[in-house]
Design a protein around this motif. Structure first.
Motif, PDB file in Angstrom:
ATOM      1  N   LEU A   1      -4.720   0.955  -5.568  1.00  0.00           N
ATOM      2  CA  LEU A   1      -4.536   0.287  -4.276  1.00  0.00           C
ATOM      3  C   LEU A   1      -5.236  -1.065  -4.256  1.00  0.00           C
ATOM      4  O   LEU A   1      -4.672  -2.066  -3.816  1.00  0.00           O
ATOM      5  CB  LEU A   1      -5.065   1.167  -3.141  1.00  0.00           C
ATOM      6  N   LYS A   2      -6.459  -1.102  -4.758  1.00  0.00           N
ATOM      7  CA  LYS A   2      -7.223  -2.355  -4.789  1.00  0.00           C
ATOM      8  C   LYS A   2      -6.589  -3.361  -5.751  1.00  0.00           C
ATOM      9  O   LYS A   2      -6.446  -4.539  -5.428  1.00  0.00           O
ATOM     10  CB  LYS A   2      -8.670  -2.100  -5.210  1.00  0.00           C
ATOM     11  N   GLY A   3      -6.227  -2.898  -6.917  1.00  0.00           N
ATOM     12  CA  GLY A   3      -5.675  -3.798  -7.926  1.00  0.00           C
ATOM     13  C   GLY A   3      -4.358  -4.422  -7.510  1.00  0.00           C
ATOM     14  O   GLY A   3      -4.163  -5.640  -7.594  1.00  0.00           O
ATOM     15  N   VAL A   4      -3.440  -3.590  -7.046  1.00  0.00           N
ATOM     16  CA  VAL A   4      -2.120  -4.092  -6.642  1.00  0.00           C
ATOM     17  C   VAL A   4      -2.244  -5.010  -5.433  1.00  0.00           C
ATOM     18  O   VAL A   4      -1.644  -6.088  -5.390  1.00  0.00           O
ATOM     19  CB  VAL A   4      -1.155  -2.922  -6.366  1.00  0.00           C
TER      20      VAL A   4
ATOM     21  N   ALA B   1     -10.267   8.296  -7.362  1.00  0.00           N
ATOM     22  CA  ALA B   1     -10.731   7.027  -7.934  1.00  0.00           C
ATOM     23  C   ALA B   1      -9.567   6.229  -8.527  1.00  0.00           C
ATOM     24  O   ALA B   1      -9.527   5.004  -8.407  1.00  0.00           O
ATOM     25  CB  ALA B   1     -11.797   7.285  -8.995  1.00  0.00           C
ATOM     26  N   ARG B   2      -8.620   6.907  -9.156  1.00  0.00           N
ATOM     27  CA  ARG B   2      -7.454   6.208  -9.718  1.00  0.00           C
ATOM     28  C   ARG B   2      -6.569   5.653  -8.611  1.00  0.00           C
ATOM     29  O   ARG B   2      -6.056   4.538  -8.709  1.00  0.00           O
ATOM     30  CB  ARG B   2      -6.642   7.134 -10.620  1.00  0.00           C
TER      31      ARG B   2
ATOM     32  N   TRP C   1     -11.829  -7.345  -3.953  1.00  0.00           N
ATOM     33  CA  TRP C   1     -12.436  -6.155  -3.359  1.00  0.00           C
ATOM     34  C   TRP C   1     -13.810  -5.884  -3.957  1.00  0.00           C
ATOM     35  O   TRP C   1     -14.039  -6.131  -5.132  1.00  0.00           O
ATOM     36  CB  TRP C   1     -11.564  -4.918  -3.598  1.00  0.00           C
ATOM     37  N   SER C   2     -14.677  -5.317  -3.173  1.00  0.00           N
ATOM     38  CA  SER C   2     -15.952  -4.796  -3.664  1.00  0.00           C
ATOM     39  C   SER C   2     -15.634  -3.660  -4.636  1.00  0.00           C
ATOM     40  O   SER C   2     -14.621  -2.975  -4.482  1.00  0.00           O
ATOM     41  CB  SER C   2     -16.770  -4.263  -2.481  1.00  0.00           C
TER      42      SER C   2
ATOM     43  N   MET D   1       0.818  -1.186   0.000  1.00  0.00           N
ATOM     44  CA  MET D   1       0.000   0.000   0.000  1.00  0.00           C
ATOM     45  C   MET D   1       0.870   1.262   0.000  1.00  0.00           C
ATOM     46  O   MET D   1       0.564   2.213  -0.693  1.00  0.00           O
ATOM     47  CB  MET D   1      -0.925   0.012   1.213  1.00  0.00           C
ATOM     48  N   ARG D   2       1.952   1.214   0.800  1.00  0.00           N
ATOM     49  CA  ARG D   2       2.834   2.392   0.848  1.00  0.00           C
ATOM     50  C   ARG D   2       3.473   2.668  -0.508  1.00  0.00           C
ATOM     51  O   ARG D   2       3.597   3.819  -0.920  1.00  0.00           O
ATOM     52  CB  ARG D   2       3.918   2.205   1.895  1.00  0.00           C
TER      53      ARG D   2
END
Length: 95
Positions: free
Chosen positions: A41-44, A35-36, A67-68, A1-2
């Motif tokens: 974050l969700k994809g990675v 949104a990007r 992820w939702s 995440m970082r």
């Protein structure tokens, strides 16, 4: 995440969550499209979790997705950062 945040010129200040969601406190520049950033974050994180825990992850999928498709974001510009950090720290850690 970082690392994802850093790629966007943002800083991940806190990360915590519960079994079905996470809390992130992110300081990001106004030029960044939220949104990007969230999508990245969700994809990675989904790719990394699938690579590290392929058998365990299957029971947490939303159909084929980890992820939702939704997310919640709020601005806390008026709240003291210590209060927001304390709230996030007091949430359960993801299992």
């Amino acid at each position: 995440m970082r690392d994802v945040c850093a790629d966007f010129g943002a800083e991940l200040r806190e990360f915590n969550g519960e079994a079905d969601h996470v809390h992130l406190l992110v300081h990001y520049p106004p030029k960044v499209a939220l949104a990007r950033l969230v999508g990245s974050l969700k994809g990675v994180s989904a790719r990394r979790l699938r690579q590290e825990f392929p058998d365990h992850i299957n029971r947490y999928l939303w159909g084929e997705h980890f992820w939702s498709p939704s997310y919640f974001a709020a601005s806390v510009g008026g709240a003291p950062l210590t209060v927001v950090k304390q709230y996030i720290e007091n949430q359960k850690r993801p299992d």
